[in-house]
Design a protein around this motif. Sequence first.
Motif, short mmCIF file in Angstrom:
data_model
loop_
_atom_site.label_atom_id
_atom_site.label_comp_id
_atom_site.label_asym_id
_atom_site.label_seq_id
_atom_site.Cartn_x
_atom_site.Cartn_y
_atom_site.Cartn_z
N TYR A 25 0.84 -1.19 0.00
CA TYR A 25 0.00 0.00 0.00
C TYR A 25 0.89 1.25 0.00
O TYR A 25 0.79 2.09 -0.90
N THR A 26 1.76 1.35 1.00
CA THR A 26 2.65 2.49 1.13
C THR A 26 4.00 2.03 1.69
O THR A 26 4.04 1.18 2.57
N GLY A 43 7.74 4.04 3.01
CA GLY A 43 8.31 5.35 3.22
C GLY A 43 9.38 5.37 4.28
O GLY A 43 9.79 4.33 4.80
N ASP A 101 6.93 9.42 1.89
CA ASP A 101 6.42 8.10 1.58
C ASP A 101 5.87 8.06 0.16
O ASP A 101 5.71 9.10 -0.48
N ILE A 102 5.59 6.86 -0.30
CA ILE A 102 5.13 6.68 -1.67
C ILE A 102 4.15 5.51 -1.70
O ILE A 102 4.38 4.47 -1.07
N THR A 103 3.06 5.66 -2.43
CA THR A 103 2.10 4.59 -2.59
C THR A 103 2.48 3.71 -3.77
O THR A 103 3.32 4.08 -4.60
N SER A 104 1.85 2.56 -3.86
CA SER A 104 2.11 1.67 -4.98
C SER A 104 1.71 2.31 -6.31
O SER A 104 2.23 1.92 -7.36
N THR A 125 3.35 10.56 -3.90
CA THR A 125 4.34 10.81 -2.86
C THR A 125 3.92 11.92 -1.92
O THR A 125 3.17 12.83 -2.28
N ASN A 126 4.41 11.82 -0.70
CA ASN A 126 4.31 12.88 0.29
C ASN A 126 5.71 13.15 0.82
O ASN A 126 6.45 12.20 1.12
N ASN A 184 7.57 -1.42 -7.08
CA ASN A 184 6.56 -2.35 -6.57
C ASN A 184 6.96 -3.81 -6.77
O ASN A 184 6.74 -4.65 -5.90
#
Length: 120
Positions: free
Chosen positions: A32-33, A35, A50-53, A57-58, A73
Amino acid sequence: QVQLVESGGGLVEAGGSLKLSCAASGSIFSIYTMGWYRQFPGKQRELVADITSGGSTNTADSVKGRFTISGDNAKKTVSLQMNNLKPEDTAVYYCNAVVYAKVGVTYNYWGQGTQVTVSS
């Protein structure tokens, strides 16, 4: 079970660069995430990036323009390229992963932490 293996921490002079990497392995249906967080002595752990699949990004305001997060991934890895490091970046950095063990079931995992020290 899931394990997160971190690498890349160390000692660097101000203005230098480091790259942190983290690899997840074990019973993972999907990511899912992933980071990176950091923790200063006596302080709460805080998000760095962090980064999602899906690739969203945040990034914390304090590191925007200096740190870049990326992920793969297929390999279940995440990396944090840290440029123009400052002494105030000195902290223990932790890899984080939120994973689906199976459909509808998520778990939150943490690495052991890796020390990043930036000298002036």
